[in-house]
Design a protein around this motif. Sequence first.
Motif, PDB file in Angstrom:
ATOM      1  N   GLU A  24      -2.627   1.053 -12.092  1.00 36.07           N
ATOM      2  CA  GLU A  24      -2.719   2.466 -11.752  1.00 36.07           C
ATOM      3  C   GLU A  24      -1.650   2.808 -10.728  1.00 36.07           C
ATOM      4  O   GLU A  24      -1.398   2.036  -9.805  1.00 36.07           O
ATOM      5  CB  GLU A  24      -4.100   2.802 -11.165  1.00 36.07           C
ATOM      6  N   ALA A  25      -1.026   3.981 -10.922  1.00 30.72           N
ATOM      7  CA  ALA A  25       0.008   4.441  -9.995  1.00 30.72           C
ATOM      8  C   ALA A  25      -0.604   5.356  -8.946  1.00 30.72           C
ATOM      9  O   ALA A  25      -1.417   6.225  -9.271  1.00 30.72           O
ATOM     10  CB  ALA A  25       1.112   5.169 -10.759  1.00 30.72           C
ATOM     11  N   TYR A  26      -0.225   5.146  -7.709  1.00 36.46           N
ATOM     12  CA  TYR A  26      -0.592   6.054  -6.616  1.00 36.46           C
ATOM     13  C   TYR A  26       0.695   6.577  -6.020  1.00 36.46           C
ATOM     14  O   TYR A  26       1.490   5.820  -5.464  1.00 36.46           O
ATOM     15  CB  TYR A  26      -1.489   5.338  -5.600  1.00 36.46           C
ATOM     16  N   ILE A  27       0.909   7.875  -6.184  1.00 33.90           N
ATOM     17  CA  ILE A  27       2.224   8.454  -5.936  1.00 33.90           C
ATOM     18  C   ILE A  27       2.221   9.344  -4.705  1.00 33.90           C
ATOM     19  O   ILE A  27       1.167   9.707  -4.191  1.00 33.90           O
ATOM     20  CB  ILE A  27       2.695   9.257  -7.166  1.00 33.90           C
ATOM     21  N   GLY A  28       3.392   9.708  -4.263  1.00 33.06           N
ATOM     22  CA  GLY A  28       3.519  10.444  -3.008  1.00 33.06           C
ATOM     23  C   GLY A  28       3.277  11.929  -3.126  1.00 33.06           C
ATOM     24  O   GLY A  28       2.758  12.559  -2.217  1.00 33.06           O
ATOM     25  N   GLN A  29       3.625  12.504  -4.288  1.00 32.48           N
ATOM     26  CA  GLN A  29       3.620  13.956  -4.402  1.00 32.48           C
ATOM     27  C   GLN A  29       2.222  14.508  -4.663  1.00 32.48           C
ATOM     28  O   GLN A  29       1.768  14.546  -5.791  1.00 32.48           O
ATOM     29  CB  GLN A  29       4.562  14.381  -5.525  1.00 32.48           C
ATOM     30  N   GLY A  30       1.559  14.941  -3.607  1.00 31.41           N
ATOM     31  CA  GLY A  30       0.283  15.630  -3.762  1.00 31.41           C
ATOM     32  C   GLY A  30      -0.814  14.819  -4.423  1.00 31.41           C
ATOM     33  O   GLY A  30      -1.720  15.376  -5.031  1.00 31.41           O
ATOM     34  N   ASP A  31      -0.751  13.514  -4.332  1.00 29.67           N
ATOM     35  CA  ASP A  31      -1.790  12.665  -4.909  1.00 29.67           C
ATOM     36  C   ASP A  31      -2.858  12.390  -3.859  1.00 29.67           C
ATOM     37  O   ASP A  31      -2.773  11.466  -3.077  1.00 29.67           O
ATOM     38  CB  ASP A  31      -1.179  11.354  -5.406  1.00 29.67           C
ATOM     39  N   ARG A  32      -3.899  13.201  -3.895  1.00 30.58           N
ATOM     40  CA  ARG A  32      -4.916  13.103  -2.857  1.00 30.58           C
ATOM     41  C   ARG A  32      -5.771  11.856  -2.999  1.00 30.58           C
ATOM     42  O   ARG A  32      -6.533  11.499  -2.104  1.00 30.58           O
ATOM     43  CB  ARG A  32      -5.808  14.356  -2.904  1.00 30.58           C
ATOM     44  N   ALA A  33      -5.666  11.192  -4.138  1.00 29.66           N
ATOM     45  CA  ALA A  33      -6.430   9.963  -4.329  1.00 29.66           C
ATOM     46  C   ALA A  33      -5.758   8.783  -3.641  1.00 29.66           C
ATOM     47  O   ALA A  33      -6.372   7.750  -3.418  1.00 29.66           O
ATOM     48  CB  ALA A  33      -6.591   9.667  -5.821  1.00 29.66           C
ATOM     49  N   ALA A  34      -4.492   8.944  -3.308  1.00 25.70           N
ATOM     50  CA  ALA A  34      -3.754   7.841  -2.678  1.00 25.70           C
ATOM     51  C   ALA A  34      -4.182   7.665  -1.225  1.00 25.70           C
ATOM     52  O   ALA A  34      -4.431   8.640  -0.519  1.00 25.70           O
ATOM     53  CB  ALA A  34      -2.251   8.119  -2.745  1.00 25.70           C
ATOM     54  N   HIS A  35      -4.271   6.441  -0.794  1.00 21.68           N
ATOM     55  CA  HIS A  35      -4.686   6.184   0.584  1.00 21.68           C
ATOM     56  C   HIS A  35      -3.738   6.816   1.592  1.00 21.68           C
ATOM     57  O   HIS A  35      -4.128   7.117   2.704  1.00 21.68           O
ATOM     58  CB  HIS A  35      -4.748   4.664   0.838  1.00 21.68           C
ATOM     59  N   PHE A  36      -2.484   7.023   1.171  1.00 20.07           N
ATOM     60  CA  PHE A  36      -1.466   7.491   2.116  1.00 20.07           C
ATOM     61  C   PHE A  36      -1.200   8.978   2.001  1.00 20.07           C
ATOM     62  O   PHE A  36      -0.211   9.470   2.516  1.00 20.07           O
ATOM     63  CB  PHE A  36      -0.159   6.714   1.882  1.00 20.07           C
ATOM     64  N   TRP A  37      -2.084   9.707   1.330  1.00 20.79           N
ATOM     65  CA  TRP A  37      -1.770  11.106   1.042  1.00 20.79           C
ATOM     66  C   TRP A  37      -1.629  11.949   2.321  1.00 20.79           C
ATOM     67  O   TRP A  37      -0.925  12.924   2.348  1.00 20.79           O
ATOM     68  CB  TRP A  37      -2.798  11.727   0.107  1.00 20.79           C
ATOM     69  N   ARG A  38      -2.272  11.534   3.382  1.00 25.16           N
ATOM     70  CA  ARG A  38      -2.153  12.264   4.631  1.00 25.16           C
ATOM     71  C   ARG A  38      -1.001  11.782   5.490  1.00 25.16           C
ATOM     72  O   ARG A  38      -0.753  12.330   6.546  1.00 25.16           O
ATOM     73  CB  ARG A  38      -3.431  12.086   5.449  1.00 25.16           C
ATOM     74  N   GLY A  39      -0.373  10.692   5.070  1.00 22.24           N
ATOM     75  CA  GLY A  39       0.705  10.149   5.882  1.00 22.24           C
ATOM     76  C   GLY A  39       0.390   8.743   6.345  1.00 22.24           C
ATOM     77  O   GLY A  39      -0.612   8.151   5.947  1.00 22.24           O
ATOM     78  N   MET A  40       1.247   8.222   7.190  1.00 19.10           N
ATOM     79  CA  MET A  40       1.098   6.831   7.603  1.00 19.10           C
ATOM     80  C   MET A  40      -0.028   6.649   8.620  1.00 19.10           C
ATOM     81  O   MET A  40      -0.188   7.438   9.538  1.00 19.10           O
ATOM     82  CB  MET A  40       2.417   6.326   8.200  1.00 19.10           C
ATOM     83  N   THR A  41      -0.830   5.608   8.402  1.00 14.72           N
ATOM     84  CA  THR A  41      -1.863   5.188   9.346  1.00 14.72           C
ATOM     85  C   THR A  41      -1.679   3.680   9.500  1.00 14.72           C
ATOM     86  O   THR A  41      -0.901   3.083   8.755  1.00 14.72           O
ATOM     87  CB  THR A  41      -3.269   5.475   8.798  1.00 14.72           C
ATOM     88  N   PRO A  42      -2.390   3.071  10.427  1.00 13.36           N
ATOM     89  CA  PRO A  42      -2.243   1.616  10.545  1.00 13.36           C
ATOM     90  C   PRO A  42      -2.473   0.901   9.218  1.00 13.36           C
ATOM     91  O   PRO A  42      -1.757  -0.036   8.862  1.00 13.36           O
ATOM     92  CB  PRO A  42      -3.328   1.255  11.571  1.00 13.36           C
ATOM     93  N   ARG A  43      -3.461   1.347   8.465  1.00 14.25           N
ATOM     94  CA  ARG A  43      -3.765   0.683   7.208  1.00 14.25           C
ATOM     95  C   ARG A  43      -2.642   0.823   6.186  1.00 14.25           C
ATOM     96  O   ARG A  43      -2.318  -0.116   5.458  1.00 14.25           O
ATOM     97  CB  ARG A  43      -5.069   1.234   6.603  1.00 14.25           C
ATOM     98  N   THR A  44      -2.049   2.002   6.119  1.00 14.82           N
ATOM     99  CA  THR A  44      -1.096   2.275   5.041  1.00 14.82           C
ATOM    100  C   THR A  44       0.359   2.029   5.427  1.00 14.82           C
ATOM    101  O   THR A  44       1.268   2.392   4.688  1.00 14.82           O
ATOM    102  CB  THR A  44      -1.231   3.738   4.579  1.00 14.82           C
ATOM    103  N   GLU A  45       0.545   1.403   6.549  1.00 12.22           N
ATOM    104  CA  GLU A  45       1.909   1.186   7.040  1.00 12.22           C
ATOM    105  C   GLU A  45       2.797   0.483   6.007  1.00 12.22           C
ATOM    106  O   GLU A  45       3.937   0.895   5.783  1.00 12.22           O
ATOM    107  CB  GLU A  45       1.831   0.354   8.321  1.00 12.22           C
ATOM    108  N   VAL A  46       2.288  -0.569   5.368  1.00 13.63           N
ATOM    109  CA  VAL A  46       3.153  -1.345   4.474  1.00 13.63           C
ATOM    110  C   VAL A  46       3.553  -0.548   3.230  1.00 13.63           C
ATOM    111  O   VAL A  46       4.568  -0.829   2.600  1.00 13.63           O
ATOM    112  CB  VAL A  46       2.497  -2.677   4.035  1.00 13.63           C
ATOM    113  N   ILE A  47       2.758   0.477   2.888  1.00 14.47           N
ATOM    114  CA  ILE A  47       3.100   1.295   1.726  1.00 14.47           C
ATOM    115  C   ILE A  47       4.369   2.101   1.978  1.00 14.47           C
ATOM    116  O   ILE A  47       5.062   2.500   1.049  1.00 14.47           O
ATOM    117  CB  ILE A  47       1.936   2.236   1.368  1.00 14.47           C
ATOM    118  N   PHE A  48       4.660   2.336   3.235  1.00 15.06           N
ATOM    119  CA  PHE A  48       5.872   3.076   3.596  1.00 15.06           C
ATOM    120  C   PHE A  48       7.047   2.135   3.818  1.00 15.06           C
ATOM    121  O   PHE A  48       8.158   2.572   4.061  1.00 15.06           O
ATOM    122  CB  PHE A  48       5.624   3.910   4.862  1.00 15.06           C
ATOM    123  N   GLY A  49       6.785   0.845   3.756  1.00 14.27           N
ATOM    124  CA  GLY A  49       7.830  -0.141   4.009  1.00 14.27           C
ATOM    125  C   GLY A  49       8.611  -0.470   2.750  1.00 14.27           C
ATOM    126  O   GLY A  49       8.562   0.253   1.756  1.00 14.27           O
TER     127      GLY A  49
END
Length: 227
Positions: A68-93
């Motif tokens: 399953e793809a979790y994408i950046g553009q308006g994908d509210r299901a993605a863990h990172f949809w609100r931006g970077m948090t400690p948990r989602t840091e590696v997704i931005f790496g």
Amino acid sequence: MGKPEVPSPQRIVDSIQTPDPWRLSKLLAATRILAREFYARPTVEVAQALLGCVIRRGATAGMIVETEAYIGQGDRAAHFWRGMTPRTEVIFGPPGHAYVYFIYGMHDCFNVVTEADGVPGAVLIRAVEPLTGMAEMSRRRYGIGVTKKSARGLTNGPAKLADALAITRADNGCRLDRGPLTIRAWREPRQFEIGVTRRIGITHCADLPLRFVWKGNPFLSKPFPND
DNA sequence: CCGCGGATCTTCT
DNA sequence: GAAGATCCGCGGA
């Protein structure tokens, strides 16, 4: 007066049949590790390209049949949809690293980080077809290598395959082109059809066609309609 | 095979 | 304080 037949653990588990039993050495010779560049592409593209690829940990390995793809553009299901948090840091790496998260108080799930460094995106691995080491995978999941359970249930779900391949939050942020956990592609690519459906188990953006499956493969977490 | 509820705890509001 | 990218066992058809 023959002794009762007591198959070895490997025999019993394997006899539940994967269509394609592999020896590890043969599997390694038939595949090569995916380079980091493979992941530095649009997430949807990577999600489809990962189908048929092989996740290897030690002597255990499984072939990816559902993503399953979790994408950046308006994908509210993605863990990172609100931006970077400690948990989602590696997704931005950088791409080609593992993102492993803990869910429902008991399960780990395995993602692959995509897109260029600094751009978020991830592919959830939802199901694999066991290729080698089924007795060991069975021990990890059930605590025993000998079981009458169906082989299908071994790895046909995101938390199941993480368990079977011993993927945990300790792997979070690790690269996948070297080290103990790697993803490999066949030198002679497999032929199959890709099916597209909505993603499973989410409430937001549930209609987006971002789940990709190996059409007809028996190890899907949920069968493709009309199979 | 299908639907339902419980387990269990991290993460972010 | 509530929700969550899940799984399993159970009961019913």
